[in-house]
Design an enzyme around this catalytic site. Structure first.
Site: not given
Length: 380
Positions: A52, A57, A97, A212, A219
């Site tokens: 997690e 990012q 990061y 999505c 869709c």
């Protein structure tokens, strides 16, 4: 708000879709034998926690090989806590990061050093509450909730970027989600299946990642299109509504690859702060307005390392984009003239042989600098 109607059909249709279309190969969400866990069955919290944090990012496809390497090197809480920061950053190298890696390391040490000891034979070290996880470095509400639902199948709603986008379209919300986070948290809690939270949250993330999507959502394949307000409005791509973003700053950085008479290269270690804290780099700094790049390098090396150099030919120019700024690195070979290098703006400085550079964790942009230096040395 959510279109009128019971929530249970939304939950059931999403989970039915997920059974056939979901990402069921995610290793930290499986038993050790590769099978899927049953309802309420706990999984390894350490592996989930590592994953997690890596996923902050970063996309799943990028994270997977890093997670496997990490778990091979640090398979449990104690091994991570005992590791050196150097080894942690080396294993994280390329994932970006880097503050995430330092926070994972610090979190493991905090859990291991807790009083009373959490690693005693009769005590489970892992929090079961949002507050317990959010007390660890670098853990926000959505990450904490995802850990709790993934590792322990607890009914905690999540709200990462994928989920925000799905809910914004489901409700055709007229404002950017980040301006209405309490509302979106309530929406996520409303749709969550409390009986199957682990599967539901994963299904919701998979829907955002595979159907999505930010651009050109599919869709026709979405199990929620019958209740989706954005789809009914005929323009799902208009949602989520975006905030006006200021232009991303652009900076030119002059970098010196400084060599001494023995052919060694000078590198310094960044301070323990910011995204790249603790990593090694070639020294340099921002170009001032109207300043020649050679002058920038001379000035920065004088101010940060207290050395004098001769700036020679350009080695490489490269650009690198972060989420908050764009940088152009103009890199020159330099010859050391005088002054004992001092870490005036860093943790430490070190002369190293070029072939030793691979033993140090560098930011991603520096890999191309090292490759250019090796190629330059090879041709003499």
């Amino acid at each position: 708000m959510l279109e009128p109607g019971p929530v249970e059909p939304l939950r059931d249709s999403l989970l039915d879709w997920w059974e056939s279309n979901g990402r069921h190969h995610i290793p930290w969400k499986l038993r050790p034998d590769g099978s899927r866990p049953g309802p309420g069955e706990p999984l390894d919290p350490f592996g989930v926690w590592v994953a997690e944090v890596m996923l902050q990012q970063t996309q799943l496809a990028v994270v997977l090989p890093y997670w496997h390497r990490w778990m091979a090197a640090f398979p449990d809480l104690r091994s991570l806590a005992a590791a050196s920061e150097h080894d942690v950053l080396m294993l994280w190298q390329g994932l970006g990061y880097y503050a995430r890696a330092r926070r994972l390391h610090a979190g493991a040490q905090r859990l291991v050093d807790a009083e009373p000891p959490v690693l005693s034979a009769d005590r489970d070290p892992w929090p079961r509450t949002l507050e317990g996880w959010m007390a660890l470095p670098g853990i926000g509400r959505s990450t904490a909730a995802s850990i709790l639902s993934s590792a322990f199948d607890l009914a905690q709603p999540i709200l990462d970027g994928n989920v925000q986008r799905v809910l914004a379209r489901l409700t055709a919300h007229p404002e950017p989600p980040k301006r209405q986070l309490p509302l979106f948290w309530r929406l996520s809690e409303t749709v969550l299946d409390p009986q199957r939270p682990r599967a539901f949250n994963q299904a919701l993330m998979d829907l955002g990642a595979g159907v999505c999507t930010p651009r050109q959502p599919n869709c026709g394949a979405c199990p929620w299109n019958g209740r989706c307000a954005a789809y009914a409005a005929g323009d799902p791509g208009r949602f989520p509504v975006k905030d006006t973003t200021p232009p991303i700053p652009f900076q030119v950085i002059g970098v010196g690859v400084v060599r001494d008479g023995q052919g060694r290269v000078l590198i310094d270690q960044r301070l323990q702060e910011g995204l790249l804290g603790g990593l090694w780099e070639f020294p340099g700094g921002k170009q001032e307005p109207g300043e020649a790049i050679e002058a920038t390098i001379e000035r920065e090396l004088r101010e940060e390392l207290a050395i004098e150099v001769t700036v020679a030919e350009e080695l490489i120019t490269l650009e690198h984009a972060y989420s908050h700024k764009r940088l152009r690195f103009v890199v020159h070979l330099c010859q050391w003239l005088a002054g004992e290098p001092q870490p005036l703006a860093s943790q430490q400085v070190r002369w190293v042989a070029p072939e030793e550079l691979a033993s140090y964790p560098f930011p991603a942009a520096n890999a191309r600098i090292i490759a250019a230096l090796q190629a330059r040395i090879a041709v003499g």
